[in-house]
Enzyme design. Structure first.
Site, PDB file in Angstrom:
ATOM      1  N   GLN A 136      -4.267  -0.898   9.645  1.00  0.00           N
ATOM      2  CA  GLN A 136      -4.292  -2.046   9.203  1.00  0.00           C
ATOM      3  C   GLN A 136      -4.622  -3.336  10.419  1.00  0.00           C
ATOM      4  O   GLN A 136      -4.414  -3.311  11.186  1.00  0.00           O
ATOM      5  CB  GLN A 136      -2.627  -2.581   8.887  1.00  0.00           C
ATOM      6  CG  GLN A 136      -2.588  -3.871   8.222  1.00  0.00           C
ATOM      7  CD  GLN A 136      -3.069  -4.154   6.700  1.00  0.00           C
ATOM      8  OE1 GLN A 136      -3.181  -3.082   5.945  1.00  0.00           O
ATOM      9  NE2 GLN A 136      -3.806  -5.118   6.540  1.00  0.00           N
TER      10      GLN A 136
ATOM     11  N   LYS B  85       0.825  -1.165   0.030  1.00  0.00           N
ATOM     12  CA  LYS B  85       0.041  -0.117  -0.305  1.00  0.00           C
ATOM     13  C   LYS B  85       0.995   1.245   0.052  1.00  0.00           C
ATOM     14  O   LYS B  85       0.541   2.220  -0.703  1.00  0.00           O
ATOM     15  CB  LYS B  85      -0.812   0.032   1.258  1.00  0.00           C
ATOM     16  CG  LYS B  85      -1.850  -1.099   1.136  1.00  0.00           C
ATOM     17  CD  LYS B  85      -2.628  -1.353   2.251  1.00  0.00           C
ATOM     18  CE  LYS B  85      -3.702  -2.372   2.288  1.00  0.00           C
ATOM     19  NZ  LYS B  85      -4.496  -2.958   3.443  1.00  0.00           N
TER      20      LYS B  85
ATOM     21  N   ASP C 236     -10.472   3.374   4.222  1.00  0.00           N
ATOM     22  CA  ASP C 236     -11.079   1.793   4.084  1.00  0.00           C
ATOM     23  C   ASP C 236     -12.809   1.864   4.458  1.00  0.00           C
ATOM     24  O   ASP C 236     -12.882   0.510   4.119  1.00  0.00           O
ATOM     25  CB  ASP C 236     -10.519   1.025   5.376  1.00  0.00           C
ATOM     26  CG  ASP C 236      -9.462   0.179   4.943  1.00  0.00           C
ATOM     27  OD1 ASP C 236      -9.258  -0.112   3.614  1.00  0.00           O
ATOM     28  OD2 ASP C 236      -8.734  -0.362   5.758  1.00  0.00           O
TER      29      ASP C 236
END
Ligand code: NAD
Length: 278
Positions: A93, A49, A116
């Protein structure tokens, strides 16, 4: 019939180019990745990422906390990033170490920086059919379906899996696009009877080879979200060779949904940044 394969790598490359071109036309968006602990798979994902973000011309802000970090320490780090005007998007994460309350930490991410799409604010907006930041994997699948001109309005869509990350938001996205949606899960009584009704079948159960030819209506579009590593390589939730003989369109694993997730993270970060500009 042999299914046409959906080329997720090619579509992801196109999205990344589109994002890079738009990034070049304005102030650089900033993506903060927050990694807690030493989970090797998470390290690989976060590294990819960060690289993709820099390759698209964005600024990367990486925060690494030890696996022993307390709830308060992670909370404070997220609060700093939330306040930082150079940070357009925050990615925490998952999974987090077991002693941390992930939901409480996700709640610390401001809705406008939630790239996200996991905060209740963005999930609620999606459930109500309002605009907002969408979870990357379902957004990537929507883009794949659009790139391959799969009609969504009025289509019968079946989603297997009801996770907050994939299944639920996928069902809501398809509903927003006027599909008739069935959401299946581990307590569904006759999975094959449900999935055989699908024009579009999206499988995110996390069970290798769950879906075979008996689950698929001839000519259906089948999207395999599962990722499983074995000695022979990567596999999905779909038994690829047999479903390929019956589906109309099919995503391979690897090279289908996977590459889209990072591409959509970049698209979300750009979107978040442009909305935050004065
Ligand atoms: P999860 O474990 O959180 O959820 C799995 C869901 O499947 C649950 O809702 C459960 O009810 C359902 N399920 C389990 N067994 C079932 C059965 N026999 N029949 C019907 N439904 C069943 O998983 P997740 O986070 O949604 O991930 C699913 C898979 O997708 C995993 O393999 C994961 O690695 C993969 N994944 C891939 C990407 C990507 O970018 N390609 C992104 C996220 C997840």
């Amino acid at each position: 019939m042999t299914a046409e394969l959906i080329d997720g790598k090619a579509v992801a490359a196109k999205v990344r180019q589109e994002v890079a071109a738009k990034v070049a036309g304005g102030p650089a968006p900033g993506l903060a990745t927050v990694l807690v602990g030493e989970d090797p798979a998470s390290e690989v994902y976060v590294r990819s990422k960060r690289r993709a973000c820099v390759a698209a011309g964005m600024a990367g802000f990486h925060r690494r906390l030890p696996g022993t970090a307390t709830q308060q320490q992670v909370d404070e780090e997220l609060a700093r990033l939330a306040e930082d005007p150079a940070v357009s998007g925050i990615l925490l994460q998952l999974p987090l170490p077991g002693h941390l309350d992930a939901d409480a930490l996700i709640d610390r991410i401001p809705v406008h920086k939630d790239v996200d799409g996991l905060t209740p604010g963005n999930a609620g907006r999606l459930a109500q059919g309002r605009d907002g930041l969408r979870p990357c994997t379902p957004a990537g699948i929507e883009r794949l379906l659009d790139e391959y001109a799969v009609p969504l309005s009025g289509a019968k869509a079946v989603v297997v899996g009801r996770s907050v990350l994939v299944g639920r938001p996928m069902a809501h996205l398809l509903l927003t696009r006027d599909a008739t949606v069935t959401l299946c899960h581990s307590r569904t009584k006759d999975l094959a009877a449900e999935t055989r009704t699908a024009d579009i079948l999206i499988v995110a159960a996390g069970i290798p080879g769950l879906i075979g030819r008996e689950h698929v209506r001839p000519g259906a579009t089948v999207i395999d979200v599962g990722i499983h590593r074995s000695r022979a390589g990567l596999h999905g939730d779909v038994r690829f060779p047999e479903v390929r003989e019956i589906a109309g369109l099919l995503t391979p694993v690897p090279g289908g949904v996977g590459p889209m997730t990072i591409a959509m993270l970049l698209a979300n970060t750009l979107h978040a940044a442009r909305r935050q500009e004065p």
